[in-house]
Write an enzyme that holds these catalytic residues in place. Structure first.
Site, short mmCIF file in Angstrom:
data_model
loop_
_atom_site.label_atom_id
_atom_site.label_comp_id
_atom_site.label_asym_id
_atom_site.label_seq_id
_atom_site.Cartn_x
_atom_site.Cartn_y
_atom_site.Cartn_z
N LYS A 186 0.85 -1.20 0.00
CA LYS A 186 0.00 0.00 0.00
C LYS A 186 0.89 1.24 0.00
O LYS A 186 1.56 1.53 0.98
CB LYS A 186 -0.92 0.05 1.23
CG LYS A 186 -2.03 1.08 1.02
CD LYS A 186 -2.65 1.60 2.29
CE LYS A 186 -1.89 2.71 2.93
NZ LYS A 186 -1.83 3.97 2.16
N GLU A 262 10.81 1.35 9.69
CA GLU A 262 11.71 2.49 9.44
C GLU A 262 10.89 3.73 9.76
O GLU A 262 9.96 4.06 9.03
CB GLU A 262 12.17 2.50 7.98
CG GLU A 262 12.94 1.27 7.55
CD GLU A 262 14.22 1.07 8.33
OE1 GLU A 262 14.74 2.04 8.90
OE2 GLU A 262 14.69 -0.08 8.39
N CYS A 296 13.68 11.09 5.81
CA CYS A 296 13.85 10.70 7.22
C CYS A 296 15.27 10.96 7.71
O CYS A 296 15.50 11.11 8.90
CB CYS A 296 13.49 9.24 7.39
SG CYS A 296 14.41 8.19 6.25
P1 NAD Z 1 2.63 8.08 7.79
O1 NAD Z 1 2.99 7.20 8.93
O2 NAD Z 1 1.57 9.10 8.00
O3 NAD Z 1 2.15 7.23 6.55
C1 NAD Z 1 2.96 6.20 6.00
C2 NAD Z 1 2.06 5.14 5.42
O4 NAD Z 1 1.33 4.52 6.48
C3 NAD Z 1 1.03 5.66 4.42
O5 NAD Z 1 0.89 4.72 3.38
C4 NAD Z 1 -0.23 5.74 5.27
O6 NAD Z 1 -1.42 5.63 4.53
C5 NAD Z 1 -0.06 4.54 6.19
N1 NAD Z 1 -0.77 4.63 7.46
C6 NAD Z 1 -1.04 5.74 8.18
N2 NAD Z 1 -1.71 5.40 9.31
C7 NAD Z 1 -1.85 4.05 9.31
C8 NAD Z 1 -2.43 3.10 10.19
N3 NAD Z 1 -3.01 3.49 11.33
N4 NAD Z 1 -2.36 1.80 9.87
C9 NAD Z 1 -1.76 1.39 8.74
N5 NAD Z 1 -1.20 2.24 7.85
C10 NAD Z 1 -1.23 3.56 8.12
O7 NAD Z 1 3.99 8.74 7.31
P2 NAD Z 1 4.18 9.78 6.14
O8 NAD Z 1 3.62 11.09 6.59
O9 NAD Z 1 3.71 9.19 4.85
O10 NAD Z 1 5.78 9.87 6.06
C11 NAD Z 1 6.52 10.71 6.86
C12 NAD Z 1 7.13 9.96 8.01
O11 NAD Z 1 7.85 8.84 7.53
C13 NAD Z 1 8.15 10.77 8.77
O12 NAD Z 1 8.00 10.53 10.15
C14 NAD Z 1 9.48 10.22 8.30
O13 NAD Z 1 10.54 10.40 9.20
C15 NAD Z 1 9.14 8.79 8.12
N6 NAD Z 1 10.07 8.15 7.20
C16 NAD Z 1 10.98 7.27 7.70
C17 NAD Z 1 11.91 6.68 6.85
C18 NAD Z 1 12.94 5.71 7.37
O14 NAD Z 1 13.52 4.99 6.56
N7 NAD Z 1 13.21 5.66 8.66
C19 NAD Z 1 11.89 6.98 5.49
C20 NAD Z 1 10.95 7.89 5.02
C21 NAD Z 1 10.03 8.46 5.88
#
Ligand code: NAD
Length: 494
Positions: A186, A262, A296
């Site tokens: 997803k 991650e 990130c």
């Molecule tokens: P997010 O957690 O809001 O969303 C990520 C994904 O999770 C999306 O596909 C979203 O639809 C899904 N999601 C959201 N809530 C969910 C739930 N309750 N159950 C299942 N799936 C759910 O994150 P974002 O805003 O898309 O990305 C930004 C964040 O990602 C930042 O915190 C960033 O640091 C982190 N990030 C981490 C890495 C890493 O490798 N450590 C890499 C990129 C981004």
């Protein structure tokens, strides 16, 4: 959008890919171009039944020929996928630019080539994966041979964020496929297009139907939650916000489903007075503002040794003020908009909070005004601030935008203490010309990655991931192959 963008954005529209079939089942939602707020696509939202169909299709694939596939066949598949993305390179670039608003140059030099490289790298890694074997004495003197085989986990859920859509999805899809799992992926609701295109590429490669599936939708209460709480999922690989990680882990706990996370970061950079000054400034510009700070690994806390503090802040602020912020397709654009209106509200909330907490703003702090269609986009200024206390929320919480706080330090021990003063532990950068200091300080930093005199230099064979609230487990090389497979001991009596 200008003409070029309109034509280049006329690519694949997001659709689910389930059991080898593309569909747009479910209510639809708009995909917005962050550089001007226009609608560039329309994606279907998967309900619980649609997600269940994808999980069932994946399970069926495992029970069929996919479950019997050899490593050689899967390595060849990964190479074909890499070739397939490469053959549609410009289309992938256009899709990523349309959904994220990032500079075309960035999608062209990082997002898409790195995704291609990922599929090739995991084909090489899986091919070269070695096993240990042991001969074991037995009472009859004949002995036994012990060796390990790796079974796939089974049906794995892959949930990806919006900042590097194809790249971060590929980092999980490639190792999961090459180890023989069946996948339900997803992508983020903000950036659904490149995942659908990946499904098209995989479909054209002739992968067994059901072995790779894509569902679209939102997170909580939508496709993301339906998928990660599904009772027939064998593992969850997630990249995103630490809070979302907690929610997914709660759901996974019901089934004791293994997770690989991650998550977020609040990454420090330490700049010592003996560093190459210009290299440290340029490195910090890149690490704080690349992709509008939406990686990130981006630096949000910069600690600078006091003798060079004022000069460093002045140089960094000067570079930030002069970064070219604008349209993705303009040749001189260095930084694009944030990913969404909501994310811009969050980031601007931190810009205001920083002021309330007493920050001095040296560059940016607001929203650029263009006087054209970009004013309907989600731009913010690259921002450099100083003067906050160690416990200010702006210094402790992940912002995920183009802003960094710079603070002075007086000695190495304090620098390490400040860097480690965080709930997160993803990546740190260390700028020094002293080899001894580099080797002394690097292992003391509580981060999964420490870069010395560089930033975001990645080798696929190295571990990738974070300590503390930045993640669980490691990706990269054999670490990813290990997560997506189960080692099984075979003991043969000789
Ligand atoms: P997010 O957690 O809001 O969303 C990520 C994904 O999770 C999306 O596909 C979203 O639809 C899904 N999601 C959201 N809530 C969910 C739930 N309750 N159950 C299942 N799936 C759910 O994150 P974002 O805003 O898309 O990305 C930004 C964040 O990602 C930042 O915190 C960033 O640091 C982190 N990030 C981490 C890495 C890493 O490798 N450590 C890499 C990129 C981004």
């Amino acid at each position: 959008m200008n003409e070029q963008e309109t034509s280049e954005a006329a690519h694949t529209q997001p659709r689910h890919y389930i059991g080898g079939q593309f569909s747009d089942t479910g209510t639809s939602f708009d995909v917005i171009h962050p550089a001007d707020g226009s609608v560039v696509g329309c994606a279907p939202e998967a309900d619980a039944a649609t997600v269940d169909a994808a999980v069932q299709a994946a399970r069926a694939a495992l029970l069929g020929p996919w479950g019997q596939s050899s490593v050689e066949e899967r390595c060849a598949l990964l190479r074909a996928i890499a070739d397939g993305i490469e053959a549609r390179f410009d289309e992938f670039v256009a899709a990523e630019v349309a959904d994220t608003g990032k500079p075309e140059s960035l999608a062209r030099s990082v997002d898409i080539p790195r995704s291609i490289e990922t599929f090739r790298a995991y084909a090489d890694l899986a091919w070269a994966r070695s096993e240990r074997a042991f001969t074991t004495p037995t009472p009859d003197g004949a002995g036994a041979l012990n060796y390990t085989v790796h079974r796939p986990r089974g049906v794995v859920a892959i949930v990806a964020p919006w900042n590097l859509p194809l790249l971060l999805l590929s980092l999980k899809v490639a190792p999961a496929l090459v180890t023989g799992n069946a996948i339900v992926a997803k992508p983020s609701e903000l950036t659904p297009t490149s995942a659908t295109m990946l499904a098209e590429v995989i479909h054209d490669c002739g992968l067994v139907e059901g072995a790779f599936n894509v569902v679209h939708g939102f997170g909580g209460g939508s496709a993301g939650a339906h998928l990660t709480s599904h009772p027939d999922i064998d593992a969850v690989a997630f990249t995103g916000d630490s809070g979302t990680g907690r929610a997914i882990m709660g759901a996974a706990a019901e089934q004791l489903t293994p997770v690989s996370f991650e998550l977020g970061g609040k990454n420090p950079a330490l700049v010592f007075a003996d560093a190459d000054f210009d290299a440290a400034v340029e490195g910090t510009v890149r690490s704080a503002f690349t992709n509008a700070g939406q990686i990130c690994l981006c630096t949000e806390r910069v600690y600078v040794e006091r003798p060079i503090f004022d000069d460093f802040v002045a140089a960094l602020a000067d570079r930030a003020k002069n970064l070219s912020v604008g349209r993705p397709y303009d040749a001189d654009t260095w930084m694009g908009p944030l990913a969404s209106a909501d994310h811009r509200s969050k980031v601007l909330g931190y810009y205001r909070l920083a002021e309330q907490e007493g920050a001095k703003i040296h560059a940016g702090g607001g929203v650029p005004v263009f006087g054209d269609e970009r004013d309907s986009g989600f731009f913010v200024d690259p921002t450099v601030i100083t003067g906050l206390s160690r416990d200010a929320r702006t210094v402790r919480e992940e912002i995920f935008g183009p802003i960094c706080h710079v603070a002075p330090f007086d000695d190495e021990a304090t620098a390490v203490e400040l860097a480690n003063e965080s709930a997160f532990g993803l990546a740190a950068s260390l700028w020094t010309s002293s080899l001894s200091r580099a080797h002394r300080v690097a292992p003391r930093l509580q981060n999964g990655i420490v870069w010395v005199n560089c930033w975001n230099l990645r080798d696929h064979r190295t571990p990738f991931g974070g300590l503390k609230a930045s993640g669980i487990g490691r990706e990269g090389g054999e670490y990813s192959l290990d997560f997506f497979s189960e080692p099984v001991n075979v003991c043969v009596k000789l």
